[in-house]
Structure formats: structure tokens, C-alpha cells
Motif scaffolding. Structure first.
Motif, PDB file in Angstrom:
ATOM      1  N   THR A 198       0.856  -1.184   0.000  1.00 23.44           N
ATOM      2  CA  THR A 198       0.000   0.000   0.000  1.00 23.44           C
ATOM      3  C   THR A 198       0.887   1.228   0.000  1.00 23.44           C
ATOM      4  O   THR A 198       1.674   1.433   0.936  1.00 23.44           O
ATOM      5  CB  THR A 198      -0.926   0.023   1.223  1.00 23.44           C
ATOM      6  OG1 THR A 198      -1.716  -1.174   1.237  1.00 23.44           O
ATOM      7  CG2 THR A 198      -1.846   1.239   1.185  1.00 23.44           C
ATOM      8  N   ALA A 199       0.806   2.014  -1.062  1.00 27.48           N
ATOM      9  CA  ALA A 199       1.675   3.176  -1.201  1.00 27.48           C
ATOM     10  C   ALA A 199       1.114   4.370  -0.448  1.00 27.48           C
ATOM     11  O   ALA A 199      -0.115   4.569  -0.370  1.00 27.48           O
ATOM     12  CB  ALA A 199       1.860   3.526  -2.673  1.00 27.48           C
ATOM     13  N   ALA A 200       2.012   5.167   0.104  1.00 21.24           N
ATOM     14  CA  ALA A 200       1.612   6.421   0.733  1.00 21.24           C
ATOM     15  C   ALA A 200       1.189   7.410  -0.346  1.00 21.24           C
ATOM     16  O   ALA A 200       1.748   7.429  -1.446  1.00 21.24           O
ATOM     17  CB  ALA A 200       2.774   6.993   1.539  1.00 21.24           C
TER      18      ALA A 200
ATOM     19  N   LEU B 124      13.335  -1.566   4.689  1.00 23.69           N
ATOM     20  CA  LEU B 124      12.106  -2.172   5.184  1.00 23.69           C
ATOM     21  C   LEU B 124      12.184  -2.207   6.708  1.00 23.69           C
ATOM     22  O   LEU B 124      12.906  -3.026   7.287  1.00 23.69           O
ATOM     23  CB  LEU B 124      11.930  -3.575   4.603  1.00 23.69           C
ATOM     24  CG  LEU B 124      11.977  -3.683   3.068  1.00 23.69           C
ATOM     25  CD1 LEU B 124      11.773  -5.130   2.625  1.00 23.69           C
ATOM     26  CD2 LEU B 124      10.946  -2.769   2.425  1.00 23.69           C
ATOM     27  N   GLN B 125      11.454  -1.290   7.325  1.00 24.83           N
ATOM     28  CA  GLN B 125      11.453  -1.164   8.783  1.00 24.83           C
ATOM     29  C   GLN B 125      10.392  -2.100   9.358  1.00 24.83           C
ATOM     30  O   GLN B 125       9.192  -1.904   9.135  1.00 24.83           O
ATOM     31  CB  GLN B 125      11.150   0.277   9.180  1.00 24.83           C
ATOM     32  CG  GLN B 125      10.979   0.506  10.671  1.00 24.83           C
ATOM     33  CD  GLN B 125      12.263   0.339  11.433  1.00 24.83           C
ATOM     34  OE1 GLN B 125      13.252   1.001  11.140  1.00 24.83           O
ATOM     35  NE2 GLN B 125      12.264  -0.566  12.420  1.00 24.83           N
ATOM     36  N   PRO B 126      10.808  -3.171  10.078  1.00 22.08           N
ATOM     37  CA  PRO B 126       9.804  -4.085  10.638  1.00 22.08           C
ATOM     38  C   PRO B 126       8.787  -3.344  11.489  1.00 22.08           C
ATOM     39  O   PRO B 126       9.117  -2.401  12.229  1.00 22.08           O
ATOM     40  CB  PRO B 126      10.649  -5.052  11.476  1.00 22.08           C
ATOM     41  CG  PRO B 126      11.990  -5.049  10.810  1.00 22.08           C
ATOM     42  CD  PRO B 126      12.191  -3.627  10.349  1.00 22.08           C
TER      43      PRO B 126
ATOM     44  N   PHE C   8       6.129  -4.432   7.277  1.00 19.66           N
ATOM     45  CA  PHE C   8       7.143  -3.395   7.193  1.00 19.66           C
ATOM     46  C   PHE C   8       6.530  -2.033   6.888  1.00 19.66           C
ATOM     47  O   PHE C   8       5.528  -1.939   6.167  1.00 19.66           O
ATOM     48  CB  PHE C   8       8.137  -3.686   6.050  1.00 19.66           C
ATOM     49  CG  PHE C   8       8.914  -4.960   6.182  1.00 19.66           C
ATOM     50  CD1 PHE C   8       9.942  -5.080   7.107  1.00 19.66           C
ATOM     51  CD2 PHE C   8       8.643  -6.041   5.353  1.00 19.66           C
ATOM     52  CE1 PHE C   8      10.674  -6.252   7.208  1.00 19.66           C
ATOM     53  CE2 PHE C   8       9.371  -7.216   5.438  1.00 19.66           C
ATOM     54  CZ  PHE C   8      10.391  -7.326   6.373  1.00 19.66           C
ATOM     55  N   ASP C   9       7.147  -0.997   7.405  1.00 22.01           N
ATOM     56  CA  ASP C   9       7.036   0.331   6.830  1.00 22.01           C
ATOM     57  C   ASP C   9       8.131   0.432   5.774  1.00 22.01           C
ATOM     58  O   ASP C   9       9.304   0.149   6.054  1.00 22.01           O
ATOM     59  CB  ASP C   9       7.250   1.412   7.896  1.00 22.01           C
ATOM     60  CG  ASP C   9       6.062   1.562   8.822  1.00 22.01           C
ATOM     61  OD1 ASP C   9       4.927   1.460   8.339  1.00 22.01           O
ATOM     62  OD2 ASP C   9       6.282   1.771  10.033  1.00 22.01           O
TER      63      ASP C   9
ATOM     64  N   PHE D 252       4.012  -2.903   3.778  1.00 23.11           N
ATOM     65  CA  PHE D 252       3.776  -4.280   3.343  1.00 23.11           C
ATOM     66  C   PHE D 252       2.876  -4.940   4.381  1.00 23.11           C
ATOM     67  O   PHE D 252       3.147  -4.861   5.582  1.00 23.11           O
ATOM     68  CB  PHE D 252       5.081  -5.069   3.266  1.00 23.11           C
ATOM     69  CG  PHE D 252       5.936  -4.780   2.058  1.00 23.11           C
ATOM     70  CD1 PHE D 252       5.580  -3.836   1.107  1.00 23.11           C
ATOM     71  CD2 PHE D 252       7.135  -5.472   1.875  1.00 23.11           C
ATOM     72  CE1 PHE D 252       6.376  -3.585   0.004  1.00 23.11           C
ATOM     73  CE2 PHE D 252       7.931  -5.229   0.774  1.00 23.11           C
ATOM     74  CZ  PHE D 252       7.563  -4.281  -0.160  1.00 23.11           C
ATOM     75  N   GLU D 253       1.807  -5.616   3.902  1.00 20.45           N
ATOM     76  CA  GLU D 253       0.878  -6.292   4.795  1.00 20.45           C
ATOM     77  C   GLU D 253       0.544  -7.662   4.230  1.00 20.45           C
ATOM     78  O   GLU D 253       0.298  -7.805   3.023  1.00 20.45           O
ATOM     79  CB  GLU D 253      -0.393  -5.456   4.952  1.00 20.45           C
ATOM     80  CG  GLU D 253      -1.450  -6.082   5.854  1.00 20.45           C
ATOM     81  CD  GLU D 253      -2.713  -5.244   5.913  1.00 20.45           C
ATOM     82  OE1 GLU D 253      -3.818  -5.831   5.950  1.00 20.45           O
ATOM     83  OE2 GLU D 253      -2.604  -4.001   5.910  1.00 20.45           O
TER      84      GLU D 253
END
Length: 488
Positions: A235-237, A361-363, A394-395, A412-413
Motif C-alpha cells: 500500500t503506497a503512501a 524495510l522497517q519491521p 514493514f514500513d 507491506f501487509e
């Protein structure tokens, strides 16, 4: 044994030797060398011997390699040569059938458009296992004449792989469903083969096939061999400036694995990311926190930030592996992202792709999956597979340039249950993109970081090392004279 030519020139010499007794009581012999010209690939025994010494293949992995891959060089004298990709020597079998023809079923082809009569294979004498080649039906090929190998008594050429347009023309959802069906068909986890085998396969191959499966039927995963495949969405900001799939996508697969078999020395988390697109090949990249092992006492797989530019690599084994990967790229610690930005999820091409220099990729806060170093193949992968559906993984943080601060561009989900997978461990392919592709679009980035320190190689630029320097690039000699110095 190597020949001294003074001023190095690319050539191949095949030798015969004659042993003459000079002291029968001591069992001493004089060895006379008889050179013979050959037309095998341009190859210098001096450099080949140097690389074998440099990467310590003889001392560190030689015995293991020979145990798994054995062969011979059929010149008039007899010698030994290791081969890989499951090949027979001298007279190779016909091309192997594709295990997943619904995903990839193109006939093997070559750089010169030749017709292969053998499977694609690698050998030390063909640029130190740099690029798979095949024996071909005829000297006369669609785009030139094939070279002749006296070791195989046949014409040969280097293998290439084209897009399977029948499969790729489908929608992202259809392709994702097909791959997922293969992933879930057999949940038996694989095993870690002898990692020494990686020295006898082509790492360049990881950057080439436009496919979701290995196009080499007998390709092995010598690293990241056992993992868990998890469906996810990106999902993009709304504020994201980046194009293509960076605008978001609903159908993706992420494969979590440890680069090597966890042990008391630790484990090495990694992730392969695949995002499906309508009508064109998937977008892929790989990410790791670092090449160095994570301590067993820090057992959370998600305790560190993942990046497509992992650093580290200390210690003899990782240093040897880095030298091997220099055959594929002059900066193998990085993979590119420009292809991710080149088509969106609907397959719409982007005229001027906009992509970041680096992704981190920040958990997600609170995300924790325990990896027991003494039970990765059972409990460890089960823990990864148990990540609940709907979990934020992740962020996604992007660095626009080497000197930029990270900014959040999406998340990411998970969208489905994770699973161990025989197909995921053996056949699922995550194409790497050359970072040189990104540097060709943004050469100014090369001025913004310490190229030698980060990449390890003194000559880094806008094209990767060529096949014919497969024996010298691991010695930090991908070019006779670096053509990119003006870029940085």
C-alpha cells in the motif's frame, strides 16, 4: 600451472607434458611442456590460478566441490575440471525439460541465436563458471558463428533466456494464483546443500532470466535454500513520488529465509520480494539487514531493518562469496530498483521511471518471530509461517539519493497464510536487477558515496562486468582500465 606471457593477452593454451627420468633411484623426472594452441574461450591460466588461490577454493571448498561436481577436460592429456548445473561431461545430454512449463517453456537459446543440443552448463574452463553455455547443433547461428570447443569436440555458445510471453501476458492475479498454487502444492521444506556448490554455478544468472521460476531446470539454491513464502500487498503512501509498482500493488509474494543454515554462529535473515504485474514480468528485489550472521541470542527474525543495500560480509567465507559475486556485478552488495518503477501493477509502462537509491524495510512495531538456531528447519520455519493474515510486516522507507534521509512511502501487509514450500525452496525465482542499471540512469549517485568502500571493487560504473572477465573480476580486475573513473 600457468604460462608467463609478459604482457598479458587473452588466450587459451592446452598443454601436453612429457616426463623423462633423470634420477631413477630418487624417482625424479624432468617435465617438458609442449604447448598447443586451442580455440576454447579466451582464458588465461595465470589469472585462473591466481583466482583459485585468491578465493582459496582449493583449500576451503575444493574438496566439497569435487565431491558434488566432478569432470574432466578431454584434451590429449588428462586433467580434472569441476562442472555444475547437473551436466555430464564431454558428451552432454539433450536439453532438460522445463519442470513448470505452464510458467516457463521457452526453448534454450544463446547469444548468437544458436540451437542448443545440450543443457546449459558451467565449467571452470569457460571463464571460471561465469556464464552457462550449451553445445549447439551447428556453427552457423542466426546472429553469427559459434565458437568451437576442443574439450567438448563441439561448437558452443553462451545461454540466454527470453520472456515466456504466453505466461507473462496474463493478469497479475492469474499469475499470482498460478504461482501460489505451485507454492502450496507441497509444503515439505527443502534442505541446505553444500554451500561450496555456489562457486561452480553462475551468479550472473541471478540477474538475467525474466521469469518467476528458474529457467535452468537443475538450478540449485545454495544460499537462502529453505524459507517460507507469504502473500502480501504493498500500500503506497499518497505522498510517494515514485512510479510504477511504487504506486502500490495488491498481489505479491515475499519469501523469508536464512542465507545459510543457522548454527551456533547465528542466522542470516533475508527476504525475496516479488510483485506481479499485468502483461509484463514481475517486479523483484531482495533485501537483508546485513550479510553478517545475527546472534542466536537476538532470535527475532525482524529485529533489524532490511535493505536492498546490505553491508557486512566479514570473515573468510563471506569474503570468498563476495569475490564470487563480483562475477555478476561490480557492486554485488546492492540490487537495483529502476525496473520496479518502470511498470505499474496494471502493466502500464512509465516513460521516465522515478525510483529511490535505496529501500529500507522497517519491521512493524511489535513484530517478532523467534528463530531457534538449533531448530530452524522445523520450529524456525513454522514460526515464520504462523505470521497471521493481515499482519503489517514493514514500513517501506525510501532514500531518494545516497545522501538523503529515509521517508516512508508505504507498507507491506500479509494477505494470506505463509507456508513452507518444496517449490518455493527449489524453483521460485526472484530476479536480481543490476545496480549498474540504476547508475546508468543516475550516474551522479556514484559521486555521493564511497564506491570502493561500499562496493569493494575499485571500478564501478554503469555496466556490469562482462562474461570474458569472469576469471579476473573476482581479483578486482573487471576492466583492463576503468572506464568509469570520471563518474566519481
Amino acid at each position: 600451472i600457468y604460462a608467463e606471457y609478459g604482457d598479458y593477452r587473452p588466450t587459451t593454451m592446452s598443454y601436453q607434458y612429457q616426463a623423462t627420468p633423470v634420477d631413477s633411484e630418487a624417482g625424479a623426472f624432468a617435465i617438458d611442456q609442449i604447448p598447443r594452441d586451442r580455440k576454447d574461450p579466451s582464458f588465461a591460466w595465470k589469472i585462473a590460478t591466481a583466482i583459485m588461490s585468491t578465493v582459496a577454493v582449493c583449500a576451503v571448498v575444493g574438496m566439497a566441490v569435487m565431491a558434488a561436481h566432478s569432470g574432466h577436460d578431454s584434451s590429449e592429456s588428462t586433467s580434472a575440471s569441476a562442472t555444475s548445473e547437473g551436466t555430464e561431461l564431454m558428451f552432454s545430454s539433450a536439453p532438460l525439460a522445463q519442470p513448470n512449463p505452464e510458467i516457463y517453456d521457452n526453448a534454450q537459446t544463446t547469444q548468437k541465436g544458436c540451437t542448443c543440443k545440450s543443457s546449459c552448463m558451467t565449467e571452470f574452463a569457460f571463464y571460471c563458471y561465469d556464464q552457462p553455455f550449451c553445445l549447439v547443433e551447428s556453427k552457423d547461428c542466426a546472429s553469427g558463428e559459434a565458437d568451437y570447443s576442443y574439450t567438448h569436440l563441439s561448437y558452443y555458445d553462451y545461454c540466454t533466456w527470453s520472456e515466456d510471453t504466453t505466461y507473462e501476458a496474463q493478469s497479475a492475479s492469474t499469475k499470482a494464483d498460478q504461482i501460489t498454487q505451485l507454492v502450496t502444492a507441497d509444503e515439505q521444506a527443502g534442505t541446505y546443500p553444500n554451500p561450496a556448490g555456489i562457486f561452480t554455478e553462475s551468479v550472473r544468472y541471478s540477474f538475467e532470466p525474466p521469469s518467476d521460476v528458474f529457467t535452468l531446470p537443475d538450478r540449485k539454491k545454495y544460499i537462502h535454500s529453505v524459507g517460507v513464502v507469504v502473500p502480501f500487498k504493498f500500500t503506497a503512501a499518497a505522498s510517494s513520488k515514485y512510479t510504477g509498482v511504487f504506486q502500490g500493488a495488491d498481489r505479491g509474494l515475499i519469501r523469508f529465509s536464512s542465507a545459510t543454515m543457522p548454527s551456533s554462529s547465528g542466522f542470516t535473515p533475508g527476504a525475496g520480494i516479488k510483485i506481479f504485474r499485468d502483461g509484463v514480468p514481475s517486479a523483484n528485489f531482495v533485501a537483508m539487514p546485513t550479510l553478517d550472521a545475527q546472534s542466536c541470542s537476538d532470535s527475532n527474525f525482524f529485529s533489524k531493518v532490511f535493505t536492498n543495500h546490505p553491508g557486512g560480509g566479514a570473515g573468510l567465507e563471506l569474503e570468498l562469496l563476495a569475490k564470487k559475486f563480483w562475477q555478476g556485478s561490480s557492486c554485488p552488495h546492492m540490487v537495483g530498483l529502476s525496473d520496479v518503477a518502470s511498470f505499474d501493477a496494471a502493466g502500464t509502462p512509465v516513460e521516465s521511471p522515478v525510483f529511490p537509491f535505496e529501500l529500507r524495510l522497517q519491521p512493524a512495531e511489535g513484530l517478532s518471530v523467534t528463530i531457534p538456531c538449533d531448530d530452524y528447519l522445523h520450529q524456525g520455519v513454522q514460526n515464520l509461517a504462523a505470521i497471521p493474515v493481515g499482519t503489517k510486516l514493514f514500513d517501506v522507507m525510501a532514500l531518494e539519493t545516497p545522501t538523503s534521509s529515509p521517508e516512508k512511502i508505504g507498507t507491506f501487509e500479509t494477505t494470506g497464510a505463509g507456508t513452507t514450500s518444496a517449490f518455493g525452496d527449489a524453483r521460485l525465482f526472484f530476479k536480481h536487477q543490476w545496480i549498474e542499471d540504476d547508475f546508468a540512469i543516475h550516474p551522479e549517485w556514484l559521486k555521493e558515496f564511497d564506491v570502493k568502500k561500499v562496493c569493494g571493487m575499485s571500478c564501478v560504473g554503469t555496466v556490469p562486468p562482462a562474461i570474458d572477465v569472469g576469471c579476473t573480476s573476482p581479483l578486482d580486475q573487471p576492466f583492463s582500465k576503468c572506464p568509469f573513473k570520471d563518474l566519481y
